[in-house]
Design a protein around this motif. Sequence first.
Motif, short mmCIF file in Angstrom:
data_model
loop_
_atom_site.label_atom_id
_atom_site.label_comp_id
_atom_site.label_asym_id
_atom_site.label_seq_id
_atom_site.Cartn_x
_atom_site.Cartn_y
_atom_site.Cartn_z
N LEU A 1 11.20 11.06 -4.19
CA LEU A 1 10.62 9.64 -3.73
C LEU A 1 9.03 9.70 -3.94
CD1 LEU A 1 12.75 8.32 -0.78
CD2 LEU A 1 13.24 7.82 -3.15
N GLN A 2 8.76 9.24 -5.04
CA GLN A 2 7.30 9.59 -5.31
C GLN A 2 6.61 8.22 -4.96
OE1 GLN A 2 6.59 9.18 -9.75
NE2 GLN A 2 4.32 9.95 -9.30
N CYS A 3 5.53 8.47 -4.03
CA CYS A 3 4.94 7.43 -3.53
C CYS A 3 3.34 7.18 -4.00
CB CYS A 3 4.68 7.57 -1.95
SG CYS A 3 6.26 7.38 -1.00
N GLY A 4 2.89 6.06 -4.36
CA GLY A 4 1.64 6.05 -4.77
C GLY A 4 0.91 4.83 -4.73
N GLY A 5 -0.20 4.26 -5.36
CA GLY A 5 -0.90 2.77 -5.21
C GLY A 5 -2.16 2.90 -6.08
N ILE A 6 -2.79 1.84 -5.85
CA ILE A 6 -3.83 1.68 -6.47
C ILE A 6 -5.29 1.68 -5.75
CG2 ILE A 6 -2.76 0.03 -8.09
CD1 ILE A 6 -4.42 -2.27 -6.74
N ALA A 7 -4.92 2.20 -4.54
CA ALA A 7 -6.15 2.39 -3.62
C ALA A 7 -7.26 3.02 -3.95
CB ALA A 7 -5.70 2.66 -2.26
N LYS A 8 -6.89 4.39 -4.13
CA LYS A 8 -7.98 5.24 -4.52
C LYS A 8 -8.57 5.26 -5.97
CE LYS A 8 -7.03 6.68 -0.55
NZ LYS A 8 -7.81 6.18 0.72
N LYS A 9 -7.47 5.36 -6.95
CA LYS A 9 -7.82 5.10 -8.38
C LYS A 9 -8.61 3.80 -8.85
CE LYS A 9 -4.84 7.10 -11.05
NZ LYS A 9 -3.71 7.33 -11.86
N PHE A 10 -8.31 2.75 -8.08
CA PHE A 10 -9.20 1.64 -8.48
C PHE A 10 -10.06 1.00 -7.48
CE2 PHE A 10 -5.06 1.52 -11.22
CZ PHE A 10 -5.60 1.46 -12.29
N LEU A 11 -10.17 1.99 -6.46
CA LEU A 11 -11.31 1.67 -5.43
C LEU A 11 -10.93 0.26 -4.71
CD1 LEU A 11 -14.29 2.73 -7.41
CD2 LEU A 11 -13.04 4.07 -6.11
N GLY B 1 0.85 -1.23 0.03
CA GLY B 1 0.12 -0.12 0.10
C GLY B 1 0.82 1.22 0.13
N CYS B 2 0.07 2.56 -0.37
CA CYS B 2 1.02 3.69 -0.41
C CYS B 2 1.43 4.15 0.97
CB CYS B 2 0.03 4.74 -0.78
SG CYS B 2 1.00 6.36 -1.30
N SER B 3 0.72 3.73 2.37
CA SER B 3 1.23 3.91 3.57
C SER B 3 2.64 3.50 3.55
CB SER B 3 0.23 3.25 4.56
OG SER B 3 -1.08 4.31 4.46
N ASP B 4 2.64 2.03 3.41
CA ASP B 4 3.93 1.20 3.59
C ASP B 4 5.11 2.09 2.64
OD1 ASP B 4 5.67 -0.84 4.36
OD2 ASP B 4 5.55 -1.71 2.64
N ALA B 5 4.73 2.28 1.53
CA ALA B 5 5.66 3.22 0.59
C ALA B 5 6.07 4.44 1.18
CB ALA B 5 4.89 3.63 -0.73
N LEU B 6 5.23 5.22 1.91
CA LEU B 6 5.75 6.31 2.73
C LEU B 6 6.48 5.85 3.88
CD1 LEU B 6 2.10 8.07 2.78
CD2 LEU B 6 4.30 9.10 1.54
N VAL C 1 7.06 2.98 -4.45
CA VAL C 1 8.07 4.07 -4.47
C VAL C 1 8.70 4.10 -5.83
CG1 VAL C 1 9.84 5.22 -3.24
CG2 VAL C 1 8.51 3.60 -1.79
N ALA C 2 8.45 5.15 -6.35
CA ALA C 2 9.37 5.48 -7.72
C ALA C 2 10.38 6.44 -7.15
CB ALA C 2 8.43 5.80 -8.67
#
Length: 297
Positions: A259-269, A129-134, A278-279
């Motif tokens: 360090l760009q953090c993202g995820g699929i949680a919001k965009k893909f519901l 998840g993005c939280s773990d990425a952060l 992390v990118a």
Amino acid sequence: MTLDGGTTAESPVVDVTSLKTPPAKQWIVTSSVTSVNTINPIRRIVEGMTAVPNPDKQMIHLSLGDPTVFGNYPPPHEAIEGIVDAVQSGKSNGYAPSNGYKEAREAVAEMITVETSPVTADDICLACGCSDALNLAITVLANPGDNILMPRPGFSIYKTFCGSLGVESRHYDCLPSRSWEVDIEHMTSLIDDKTRAIIVVNPSNPCGSNFSREHILDIIKVADQLKVPIIADEIYADMVFSGKSFHSVASLSENVPVLQCGGIAKKFLVPGWRCGWVAVHDRHDIFGSDVSDHDVI
């Protein structure tokens, strides 16, 4: 009794009186400093709520940012089919590489790449998840006693992660009179030789703002002048109103490593699927292998 049914000699009795440290008279098991310092304010508030809805009014369910709780927004069929295909293929049941399967990292790189900030699978590290990425981004940059800048109002989990690591949270103001833009002067005043990163969340949680290209450039200018990396929380990337454009921090940064953090949680519901990343955007190899090596992140 042994495993094969035989017998063994009785186990020797330990003479505790011979120990250098005398045995304790009662159990004393305390929690660690890390656990005491790890506090999630949102969970503490929500799980302790006892408010009863007004029976004469219809409740508007906000779902704590989880669109799945009341079935408001189902995930797209393509996402579900992709998971089903992966499970039925039997090819993803083993241990994955520490930074994630290459095919998945390639897909993320393709999705977030823009002309001014291209990335490859080698620049991506998958996370829970993005939280773990952060958490990974903060952990790889900061030591106990360092500080990290974060927005106020802002997502409380940044402070949670910093607290568990012994890292000071410094909050820069966002201005309600300017659609929650960063108070650049205030942010700049908080930076010192112990500042390890500036967290920028855009689009904003919880304010809902979407920074203009010019405002992001102002933030990058400060980071460049004071030589501070940026952690970009972009879990809501591209989720803006019609007629507006989203600009990622990395797409506008020429020198500042991001360090760009993202995820699929919001965009893909699908927040429960726990897939983030992390990118690493580092045009001039400022991070070096100490940070960008995915065995570290």
